[in-house]
Structure formats: structure tokens, C-alpha cells
Motif scaffolding. Structure first.
Motif, PDB file in Angstrom:
ATOM      1  N   MET A   1       7.769 -21.058 -26.080  1.00  0.00           N
ATOM      2  CA  MET A   1       8.769 -20.028 -26.384  1.00  0.00           C
ATOM      3  C   MET A   1      10.004 -20.224 -25.508  1.00  0.00           C
ATOM      4  SD  MET A   1       8.392 -15.881 -26.175  1.00  0.00           S
ATOM      5  CE  MET A   1       9.785 -14.813 -26.509  1.00  0.00           C
ATOM      6  N   ILE A   2      11.186 -20.116 -26.135  1.00  0.00           N
ATOM      7  CA  ILE A   2      12.438 -20.221 -25.399  1.00  0.00           C
ATOM      8  C   ILE A   2      12.911 -18.803 -25.062  1.00  0.00           C
ATOM      9  CG2 ILE A   2      14.817 -21.053 -25.422  1.00  0.00           C
ATOM     10  CD1 ILE A   2      13.968 -23.052 -27.577  1.00  0.00           C
ATOM     11  N   GLU A   3      12.988 -18.508 -23.810  1.00  0.00           N
ATOM     12  CA  GLU A   3      13.436 -17.180 -23.388  1.00  0.00           C
ATOM     13  C   GLU A   3      14.931 -17.020 -23.656  1.00  0.00           C
ATOM     14  OE1 GLU A   3      11.654 -14.727 -22.319  1.00  0.00           O
ATOM     15  OE2 GLU A   3       9.725 -15.773 -22.117  1.00  0.00           O
ATOM     16  N   PHE A   4      15.314 -15.899 -24.247  1.00  0.00           N
ATOM     17  CA  PHE A   4      16.730 -15.634 -24.479  1.00  0.00           C
ATOM     18  C   PHE A   4      17.334 -14.997 -23.235  1.00  0.00           C
ATOM     19  CE2 PHE A   4      20.072 -12.561 -25.573  1.00  0.00           C
ATOM     20  CZ  PHE A   4      21.023 -13.445 -26.081  1.00  0.00           C
ATOM     21  N   ASP A   5      18.470 -15.524 -22.825  1.00  0.00           N
ATOM     22  CA  ASP A   5      19.180 -15.021 -21.653  1.00  0.00           C
ATOM     23  C   ASP A   5      20.647 -14.850 -22.033  1.00  0.00           C
ATOM     24  OD1 ASP A   5      20.386 -14.468 -19.243  1.00  0.00           O
ATOM     25  OD2 ASP A   5      19.593 -16.207 -18.181  1.00  0.00           O
ATOM     26  N   ALA A   6      21.129 -13.625 -22.047  1.00  0.00           N
ATOM     27  CA  ALA A   6      22.512 -13.364 -22.440  1.00  0.00           C
ATOM     28  C   ALA A   6      23.512 -14.046 -21.512  1.00  0.00           C
ATOM     29  CB  ALA A   6      22.768 -11.859 -22.474  1.00  0.00           C
ATOM     30  N   LYS A   7      23.090 -14.369 -20.283  1.00  0.00           N
ATOM     31  CA  LYS A   7      23.985 -15.067 -19.362  1.00  0.00           C
ATOM     32  C   LYS A   7      24.074 -16.555 -19.689  1.00  0.00           C
ATOM     33  CE  LYS A   7      23.155 -11.899 -15.499  1.00  0.00           C
ATOM     34  NZ  LYS A   7      22.652 -11.796 -14.090  1.00  0.00           N
ATOM     35  N   ASP A   8      23.097 -17.050 -20.438  1.00  0.00           N
ATOM     36  CA  ASP A   8      23.070 -18.457 -20.839  1.00  0.00           C
ATOM     37  C   ASP A   8      22.436 -18.550 -22.227  1.00  0.00           C
ATOM     38  OD1 ASP A   8      23.242 -21.194 -20.894  1.00  0.00           O
ATOM     39  OD2 ASP A   8      21.523 -21.525 -19.561  1.00  0.00           O
ATOM     40  N   PRO A   9      23.139 -18.084 -23.256  1.00  0.00           N
ATOM     41  CA  PRO A   9      22.545 -18.043 -24.597  1.00  0.00           C
ATOM     42  C   PRO A   9      22.379 -19.404 -25.251  1.00  0.00           C
ATOM     43  CG  PRO A   9      24.835 -17.350 -24.660  1.00  0.00           C
ATOM     44  CD  PRO A   9      24.470 -17.471 -23.212  1.00  0.00           C
ATOM     45  N   PRO A  11      21.275 -22.612 -23.772  1.00  0.00           N
ATOM     46  CA  PRO A  11      20.795 -23.414 -22.633  1.00  0.00           C
ATOM     47  C   PRO A  11      20.651 -24.891 -22.979  1.00  0.00           C
ATOM     48  CG  PRO A  11      18.969 -22.250 -23.625  1.00  0.00           C
ATOM     49  CD  PRO A  11      20.203 -21.744 -24.311  1.00  0.00           C
ATOM     50  N   LEU A  12      20.815 -25.720 -21.962  1.00  0.00           N
ATOM     51  CA  LEU A  12      20.585 -27.156 -22.107  1.00  0.00           C
ATOM     52  C   LEU A  12      19.146 -27.437 -21.696  1.00  0.00           C
ATOM     53  CD1 LEU A  12      21.599 -29.988 -22.724  1.00  0.00           C
ATOM     54  CD2 LEU A  12      22.428 -30.137 -20.357  1.00  0.00           C
ATOM     55  N   LEU A  13      18.307 -27.740 -22.672  1.00  0.00           N
ATOM     56  CA  LEU A  13      16.893 -27.988 -22.457  1.00  0.00           C
ATOM     57  C   LEU A  13      16.563 -29.415 -22.884  1.00  0.00           C
ATOM     58  CD1 LEU A  13      15.549 -24.713 -24.126  1.00  0.00           C
ATOM     59  CD2 LEU A  13      16.053 -25.066 -21.700  1.00  0.00           C
ATOM     60  N   SER A  14      15.508 -29.957 -22.336  1.00  0.00           N
ATOM     61  CA  SER A  14      15.050 -31.259 -22.776  1.00  0.00           C
ATOM     62  C   SER A  14      14.619 -31.184 -24.238  1.00  0.00           C
ATOM     63  CB  SER A  14      13.872 -31.714 -21.911  1.00  0.00           C
ATOM     64  OG  SER A  14      13.292 -32.882 -22.427  1.00  0.00           O
ATOM     65  N   LEU A  15      14.962 -32.213 -25.015  1.00  0.00           N
ATOM     66  CA  LEU A  15      14.638 -32.214 -26.438  1.00  0.00           C
ATOM     67  C   LEU A  15      13.138 -32.097 -26.704  1.00  0.00           C
ATOM     68  CD1 LEU A  15      17.082 -34.884 -27.910  1.00  0.00           C
ATOM     69  CD2 LEU A  15      16.819 -32.541 -28.739  1.00  0.00           C
ATOM     70  N   ASP A  16      12.342 -32.575 -25.790  1.00  0.00           N
ATOM     71  CA  ASP A  16      10.896 -32.530 -25.998  1.00  0.00           C
ATOM     72  C   ASP A  16      10.236 -31.311 -25.363  1.00  0.00           C
ATOM     73  OD1 ASP A  16      11.093 -33.170 -23.340  1.00  0.00           O
ATOM     74  OD2 ASP A  16      10.048 -35.090 -23.480  1.00  0.00           O
ATOM     75  N   SER A  17      11.046 -30.345 -24.924  1.00  0.00           N
ATOM     76  CA  SER A  17      10.492 -29.171 -24.250  1.00  0.00           C
ATOM     77  C   SER A  17      10.311 -27.975 -25.178  1.00  0.00           C
ATOM     78  CB  SER A  17      11.390 -28.770 -23.071  1.00  0.00           C
ATOM     79  OG  SER A  17      12.642 -28.282 -23.535  1.00  0.00           O
ATOM     80  N   TYR A  18      10.695 -28.110 -26.436  1.00  0.00           N
ATOM     81  CA  TYR A  18      10.556 -26.994 -27.373  1.00  0.00           C
ATOM     82  C   TYR A  18      10.220 -27.529 -28.762  1.00  0.00           C
ATOM     83  CZ  TYR A  18      15.427 -28.342 -28.422  1.00  0.00           C
ATOM     84  OH  TYR A  18      16.563 -29.044 -28.741  1.00  0.00           O
TER      85      TYR A  18
END
Length: 222
Positions: free
Chosen positions: A1-9, A11-18
Motif C-alpha cells: 500500500m502506498i500511503e498518501f501524504d498531502a505534503k508529498d502527493p 512521491p518518488l518510489l522505486s518502480l519495483d516497490s509497488y
């Protein structure tokens, strides 16, 4: 699950992390946070399609909005891979609600964005949200990319998601080839059709420089 954060809507995540489903679920939360009234707009799109079968074949109104839009986290990955610089121009061909423009506005404010979308209701909704933001370099337009009189603007990068029929995508790739005869361009192709046609019919894009392939998209350079 990707947590939603209004301060960083976005986010830069690794392609294989979700997973793709996690990215789509996150995108729904971001759409709501932005204030996009997508379900209402898609009702207008379906109403227009009911009276115009030619439009219905090109606007993907039969699919969930999450199916024909690229998730925000994937867009952030794409933009990071492109290594964009201020002053560059990226064009989104079939931009729907202009998701890429919102990510650019937040993280690459010096980059110019032009989005083109067939459905006026989607464009108006994106423009409504943009009017309340500080995204000065972001513009979204109504356009039929398959129309004979549509002329692609020159840009540094083009993003194409299988936006319509095979003949429509072929027309766009031909337009891109004309631009590439005058300048070097990068093309991000997302979806099976666009990538298939590039490798089958456009060696100027697929063979001069080695493409960078990822699960959902590929990056080409002329």
C-alpha cells in the motif's frame, strides 16, 4: 500500500516497490485531494459518446478512469528517468485529466507542459483545477490527434499512451518522425500498441539509440 501524504502527493518510489493496483488506489486519493470531479465528467463523456460513435472509439469511456490514465507515482518515475532540465518542453498525447502536468508543476516547475485530449469535459475539469494552482508552465488543450489538420508542436519529449485506434497512433508516430527529422527527441511510449508499432515501423526511433524498457513503458531517443 502506498500511503498518501498531502505534503508529498507525488512521491518518488522505486518502480519495483509497488504494484499497479497500489499505484491506481493511490491515484484515486490524489485525484480527490486535487479536487478533480472525474465521475461527474465521465458522465458527460459517456453522454457525448452516445451520440457520436466515432468519438466513442477514441475516448476509452467504456473503461475505468484508472485504466486509461497513468498513475501519479509511475509518472514521477518516468519524469525522474528523463532527467529533465528547466526550459524543456514535454507534450502529453492523449492526456485525459492532465496528471503529468500536476506532477511537473510540483517537482519540475521550470519545465513546460502541453497536454492534448480529445474530450472537452476532461480538459475543462483539468483547467479548472489548474486555475487555482501556480502551474504557470502547464497548458492543456482540446485536440483530435488523429485529425489530418492537427499539427504537433515541436518539443523535447513526447509521452504517448495508446490513446486511440491503431490508425490514430500510426498518424501520431508519423508526425513525430517529421519532427525528428529536424531535431532530436525523446518519446515515452506506454502500452502495447505504441511500443509494437515503434519497433515494427519506426527504426529511426527504436534502433538508433538503445531503448530503455520497463514493465509498463519504454523510453526512446531519435
Amino acid at each position: 500500500m502506498i500511503e498518501f501524504d498531502a505534503k508529498d502527493p507525488f512521491p518518488l518510489l522505486s518502480l519495483d516497490s509497488y504494484t499497479y493496483k497500489e499505484a491506481q488506489d493511490h491515484a484515486i486519493l490524489v485525484d480527490e485531494w486535487l479536487g478533480l470531479q472525474i465521475q461527474n465528467c465521465e458522465g458527460k463523456v459517456r453522454a457525448r459518446s452516445a451520440s457520436d460513435t466515432d468519438v466513442a472509439q477514441q475516448n476509452w469511456e467504456h473503461l475505468s478512469p484508472q485504466a486509461f490514465q497513468t498513475p501519479y507515482v509511475e509518472i514521477r518515475n518516468i519524469l525522474d528517468l528523463l532527467n529533465l532540465s528547466a526550459g524543456q518542453h514535454i507534450v502529453d498525447l492523449g492526456c485525459a485529466y492532465g496528471r503529468m502536468g500536476f506532477v511537473l508543476g510540483a517537482h519540475y516547475p521550470g519545465v513546460h507542459f502541453s497536454g492534448y485530449e480529445l474530450e472537452p469535459a476532461r480538459v475543462l475539469e483539468a483547467q479548472r483545477i489548474l486555475a487555482d494552482s501556480s502551474c504557470a508552465n502547464i497548458a492543456i488543450h482540446v485536440a483530435d490527434l488523429a485529425a489530418e489538420d492537427f499539427v504537433l508542436p515541436e518539443a523535447d519529449v513526447y509521452f504517448i499512451f495508446d490513446y486511440g485506434s491503431e490508425s490514430a497512433v500510426k498518424k501520431t508516430l508519423g508526425d513525430l518522425q517529421k519532427i525528428a527529422q529536424k531535431r532530436s527527441i525523446e518519446v515515452v511510449a506506454r502500452g502495447r500498441l505504441s511500443r509494437f508499432l515503434i519497433h515494427k515501423e519506426h527504426p529511426w526511433l527504436a534502433e538508433i539509440h538503445a531503448p530503455r524498457h520497463f514493465h509498463h513503458f519504454s523510453i526512446y531517443q531519435s
